[in-house]
Enzyme design. Structure first.
Site, PDB file in Angstrom:
ATOM      1  CB  CYS A 196       7.042  43.543  39.643  1.00 34.18           C
ATOM      2  SG  CYS A 196       8.018  43.351  41.147  1.00 34.18           S
TER       3      CYS A 196
ATOM      4  CG  HIS B 273      12.893  38.943  49.030  1.00 35.47           C
ATOM      5  ND1 HIS B 273      13.963  39.794  49.145  1.00 35.47           N
ATOM      6  CD2 HIS B 273      12.781  38.663  47.721  1.00 35.47           C
ATOM      7  CE1 HIS B 273      14.492  39.999  47.956  1.00 35.47           C
ATOM      8  NE2 HIS B 273      13.790  39.341  47.065  1.00 35.47           N
TER       9      HIS B 273
ATOM     10  CB  CYS C 148       5.795  42.117  47.540  1.00 34.02           C
ATOM     11  SG  CYS C 148       4.578  42.176  46.214  1.00 34.02           S
TER      12      CYS C 148
ATOM     13  CG  HIS D 194      14.121  32.948  47.226  1.00 31.07           C
ATOM     14  ND1 HIS D 194      13.151  33.819  47.635  1.00 31.07           N
ATOM     15  CD2 HIS D 194      14.705  33.511  46.141  1.00 31.07           C
ATOM     16  CE1 HIS D 194      13.133  34.866  46.821  1.00 31.07           C
ATOM     17  NE2 HIS D 194      14.076  34.694  45.898  1.00 31.07           N
TER      18      HIS D 194
ATOM     19  CD  GLU E 253       8.069  34.784  47.851  1.00 36.03           C
ATOM     20  OE1 GLU E 253       8.575  35.427  46.905  1.00 36.03           O
ATOM     21  OE2 GLU E 253       7.022  34.112  47.737  1.00 36.03           O
TER      22      GLU E 253
ATOM     23  CB  SER F 154      16.859  37.841  40.599  1.00 34.79           C
ATOM     24  OG  SER F 154      15.584  37.920  40.008  1.00 34.79           O
ATOM     25  CB  SER F 155      13.460  33.427  42.545  1.00 29.47           C
ATOM     26  OG  SER F 155      12.571  32.429  42.116  1.00 29.47           O
ATOM     27  CG  ASN F 156      11.756  37.752  38.872  1.00 27.00           C
ATOM     28  OD1 ASN F 156      11.834  38.294  37.783  1.00 27.00           O
ATOM     29  ND2 ASN F 156      12.235  38.313  39.975  1.00 27.00           N
TER      30      ASN F 156
ATOM     31  CB  SER G 271      14.708  42.717  41.400  1.00 32.20           C
ATOM     32  OG  SER G 271      15.161  41.450  41.006  1.00 32.20           O
TER      33      SER G 271
HETATM   34  S1  SF4 Z   1       7.862  39.597  41.796  1.00 30.70           S
HETATM   35 FE1  SF4 Z   1       7.781  39.619  44.032  1.00 30.70          FE
HETATM   36  S2  SF4 Z   1       7.876  41.779  44.549  1.00 30.70           S
HETATM   37 FE2  SF4 Z   1       7.272  41.663  42.401  1.00 30.70          FE
HETATM   38  S3  SF4 Z   1       5.006  41.708  42.426  1.00 30.70           S
HETATM   39 FE3  SF4 Z   1       5.686  39.572  42.384  1.00 30.70          FE
HETATM   40  S4  SF4 Z   1       5.689  38.990  44.539  1.00 30.70           S
HETATM   41 FE4  SF4 Z   1       5.698  41.205  44.482  1.00 30.70          FE
END
Ligand code: SF4
Length: 330
Positions: free
Chosen positions: A12, A74, A96, A124, A126, A222-224, A266
Site C-alpha cells: 500500500c 504503525h 502512515c 498490535h 498500531e 500482519s493484521s491486514n 506489507s
Molecule cells: S495498511 Fe497501514 S500503512 Fe498501509 S495505507 Fe493502510 S494504514 Fe497506511
C-alpha cells in the site's frame, strides 16, 4: 491449474512510503540507521533492510544519542516520541499518514472531554501507538462482546475510532453495538479502515467464489494479511497465510483446479511471484489477474528526505507486470 491473482494486492502507499523513508535515510545519512520495531510487518522487508545497514531496536534507549531513528509505519505513543526527543535522537517519522489521522481524530475527541473507544486488536503495534497518543480516558474493544462490558465516565460523551487494518464486516458490527449502547456516540463517517485494507478485502471477496483455495502472502503478525485469510475462509474457501513460497504445502493442492493468490499490504510482490514460480514447478499454470482497482495514491515523504536520496526507487506495486512466460518453465 488456473491461478487468479487479486487486484489490488500487496504494498500500500503507507508501506511504500515507510520503506522509501528508510532507503533514503540510509542514502542520505549512511548506515547505521535505527528503526524502532519492524518498519512494516514483514520479515523479508526487515531482513533486506538489515542487510543494507538498518539496526532494528525495541526501544529508543538502545539508540546512541544523535542516532538517526525512524518510527515505523504503525506509529508510536507520545511517550516513545518524548523519550526519543529527550535522548537527542534524530527522529524521522514513517508513521502512515492514515494512522496519524486516526491519532489526530482521537486527540480531538479527547479534547472534547469524551471517552474514546478504540476498536482494534490488543497488542498490535498500531493499537499501542494510538492508545498512547490519547490523554483522556480510552478503552480498547475487539469484539461485540467487549462492548457490553464497557464502563465509561459519561455515556452521553463517547466517541470511537478504529485501527486501520480491521475487517470491514467485524468493525461494522462492533460500531452497531456501540451505537446501540451509546446512542449519542460520535465517530468518523464510516470507520477508519484505510483504503488499502478495504480494497484488498473487497478484492478477496470477488476472488473467493472463483477458486478452490486462497493463498495470502503475508506475515503472521500482519493484521491486514490475517484479515484477508479470514475473509476468504468466511466466504467458504480454504485459505492459508504464507510468509513465502517455502511455506507452500503441495498437499493443499490435491483436488484443487483453481487457486486465488493475494498479498497483504506489507508483502513485496516478488514474494507473490516466487509463490507462482513454486506452483509452476508442481503443475502447469494459467495465470490471470482479476480486474480491480488500480491504486495510484502516493504519500509525500518527510521534507528532509523529499529532495534527497537515491531518486525514484523501484516500485513493488501489485500492478507490476507478471512474467507469465517464466511460470511454466520447468
Ligand atoms: S495498511 Fe497501514 S500503512 Fe498501509 S495505507 Fe493502510 S494504514 Fe497506511
Amino acid at each position: 491449474m488456473q491461478v487468479i491473482l487479486a487486484q489490488p494486492r500487496g504494498f500500500c502507499a503507507g508501506v511504500e512510503r515507510a520503506i522509501e523513508i528508510v532507503e533514503r535515510a540510509l542514502a542520505l545519512y549512511g548506515p547505521p540507521v535505527y528503526v524502532r520495531h519492524e518498519i512494516v510487518h514483514n520479515g523479508h522487508v526487515v531482513e533486506r533492510l538489515r542487510a543494507k545497514g538498518v539496526r532494528f531496536v525495541d526501544e529508543v534507549d538502545e539508540v546512541p544519542p544523535g542516532g538517526v531513528t525512524i518510527f515505523s509505519a504503525h506509529g508510536v505513543s507520545t511517550s516513545v516520541d518524548e523519550a526519543a526527543r529527550a535522548r537527542g535522537l534524530h527522529i524521522i517519522d514513517a508513521t502512515c499518514p492514515l494512522v496519524a489521522r486516526v491519532h489526530l481524530e482521537g486527540a480531538r475527541y479527547s479534547r472534547q472531554g469524551r471517552d474514546v473507544v478504540l476498536i482494534g486488536h490488543a497488542g498490535h503495534a498500531e493499537v499501542e501507538g494510538t492508545l498512547g497518543r490519547l490523554k483522556g480516558p480510552v478503552h480498547l474493544v475487539g469484539s461485540v462482546e467487549d462492548v457490553a462490558g464497557l464502563e465509561v465516565s459519561d455515556p452521553g460523551r463517547v466517541a470511537y475510532i478504529t485501527q486501520t487494518t480491521l475487517s470491514i464486516d467485524d468493525t461494522r458490527s462492533i460500531i452497531e453495538a456501540l451505537k446501540a449502547r451509546f446512542p449519542a456516540i460520535v465517530g468518523p463517517d464510516t470507520n477508519d479502515i484505510c483504503y488499502a485494507t478495504q480494497n484488498r478485502q473487497r478484492a478477496v471477496l470477488s476472488l473467493a467464489p472463483l477458486v478452490d483455495l486462497v493463498l495470502v502472502v503475508g506475515a503472521a503478525n500482519s493484521s491486514n494479511s490475517n484479515r484477508l485469510r479470514e475473509i476468504a475462509q468466511d466466504a467458504g474457501v480454504p485459505a492459508h497465510l504464507i510468509d513465502d513460497a517455502s511455506a507452500l504445502d503441495p498437499a493443499w493442492l490435491e483436488g484443487v483446479s483453481s487457486v486465488g493468490v493475494t498479498a497483504g499490504a506489507s508483502a513485496p510482490e516478488d514474494l507473490v511471484q516466487e509463490v507462482l514460480a513454486a506452483l509452476s514447478r508442481l503443475t502447469m499454470l494459467r495465470v490471470m489477474t482479476l480486474p480491480g482497482i488500480e491504486e495510484t495514491l502516493r504519500f509525500r515523504l518527510p521534507a528532509e528526505l523529499e529532495a534527497a536520496g537515491p531518486g525514484p526507487l523501484p516500485r513493488h506495486r501489485s500492478d507490476m507486470p507478471i512474467r507469465h512466460e517464466d511460470l511454466n518453465r520447468k
